[in-house]
Design a protein around this motif. Structure first.
Motif, PDB file in Angstrom:
ATOM      1  N   GLN A  39       0.805  -1.114   0.003  1.00 20.53           N
ATOM      2  CA  GLN A  39       0.046  -0.016  -0.077  1.00 20.53           C
ATOM      3  C   GLN A  39       0.719   1.230   0.271  1.00 20.53           C
ATOM      4  O   GLN A  39       0.508   2.336  -0.678  1.00 20.53           O
ATOM      5  CB  GLN A  39      -0.778  -0.014   1.145  1.00 20.53           C
ATOM      6  CG  GLN A  39      -2.137  -0.751   1.129  1.00 20.53           C
ATOM      7  CD  GLN A  39      -1.822  -2.328   1.483  1.00 20.53           C
ATOM      8  OE1 GLN A  39      -0.590  -2.730   1.746  1.00 20.53           O
ATOM      9  NE2 GLN A  39      -2.801  -3.081   1.416  1.00 20.53           N
ATOM     10  N   ARG A  44      -1.016   4.714  -1.217  1.00 19.06           N
ATOM     11  CA  ARG A  44      -2.111   4.560  -0.217  1.00 19.06           C
ATOM     12  C   ARG A  44      -1.562   4.494   1.162  1.00 19.06           C
ATOM     13  O   ARG A  44      -1.661   3.606   1.883  1.00 19.06           O
ATOM     14  CB  ARG A  44      -3.007   3.177  -0.465  1.00 19.06           C
ATOM     15  CG  ARG A  44      -3.745   3.262  -1.768  1.00 19.06           C
ATOM     16  CD  ARG A  44      -4.281   2.018  -1.960  1.00 19.06           C
ATOM     17  NE  ARG A  44      -3.806   1.188  -2.963  1.00 19.06           N
ATOM     18  CZ  ARG A  44      -4.180  -0.252  -3.075  1.00 19.06           C
ATOM     19  NH1 ARG A  44      -5.215  -0.669  -2.442  1.00 19.06           N
ATOM     20  NH2 ARG A  44      -3.569  -0.591  -4.042  1.00 19.06           N
ATOM     21  N   ARG A  47      -3.717   3.398   4.240  1.00 17.60           N
ATOM     22  CA  ARG A  47      -3.965   2.379   4.715  1.00 17.60           C
ATOM     23  C   ARG A  47      -2.787   1.665   5.079  1.00 17.60           C
ATOM     24  O   ARG A  47      -2.612   0.605   6.057  1.00 17.60           O
ATOM     25  CB  ARG A  47      -4.672   1.622   3.428  1.00 17.60           C
ATOM     26  CG  ARG A  47      -5.904   1.793   3.085  1.00 17.60           C
ATOM     27  CD  ARG A  47      -6.307   1.165   1.725  1.00 17.60           C
ATOM     28  NE  ARG A  47      -7.770   1.764   1.495  1.00 17.60           N
ATOM     29  CZ  ARG A  47      -8.534   1.082   0.540  1.00 17.60           C
ATOM     30  NH1 ARG A  47      -7.841   0.026  -0.103  1.00 17.60           N
ATOM     31  NH2 ARG A  47      -9.690   1.764   0.185  1.00 17.60           N
TER      32      ARG A  47
END
Length: 159
Positions: A39, A44, A47
């Motif tokens: 991630q 991201r 996350r």
């Protein structure tokens, strides 16, 4: 233990056999290595931080409760030997109470240990599922590439 190993092996084989691009497959392998790395590589960050944080807390908790469990089992074994070799009823009663207390402590640490192990395994599986079926990767403008001779940090610009 055998079931866990087979489950991990099945997940890895399934992911490797899935029709993913080479970049996605590499990011998934990073997530298999440690939750949140894939991630992080795909941008991201929230996350990634959540997966890494929860996994670290679960693994630290697992380590601590495993040590405490081992100490309780050793104390139980010592109290058991003392109980079996006691010559006076008062000593035997005290050693028996100590033995029961250590057994209860070991039993509770065993439950905590299983809970932390379940959390760690669950986060790992959810992390992999997020990489395989989650939203499309948004590669960040700042990238980190790990090489044999070091690492490369680069930033890209678009007009």
């Amino acid at each position: 233990m055998r079931r866990t190993f087979l489950l991990v092996l099945a997940v890895i084989v399934t992911i490797c056999a899935s029709p993913l691009s080479a970049k996605d497959s590499e990011d998934i392998m990073y997530s298999i290595l440690f939750p949140g790395l894939g991630q992080y590589r795909t941008g991201r960050y929230t996350r990634a931080t959540a997966f890494m944080g929860i996994e670290l807390v679960a693994l630290i908790g697992l380590g601590i409760t495993d040590i405490q469990y081992d100490r309780s089992v050793e104390a139980y074994e010592r109290a058991k030997v003392l109980y079996q070799n006691a010559e006076y009823i008062g000593d035997a009663d005290a050693y028996y109470r100590e033995m029961v207390s250590q057994w209860e402590d070991a039993d509770s640490y065993h439950g905590y240990r299983n809970t932390f192990l379940g959390v760690a395994a669950g986060v790992w599986l959810i992390n992999i599922a997020d990489m395989v079926w989650g939203p499309e990767a948004e590669y960040p403008p700042l990238t980190l590439e790990i090489r044999n001779d070091g690492f490369l940090v680069s930033k890209s610009f678009s007009f």
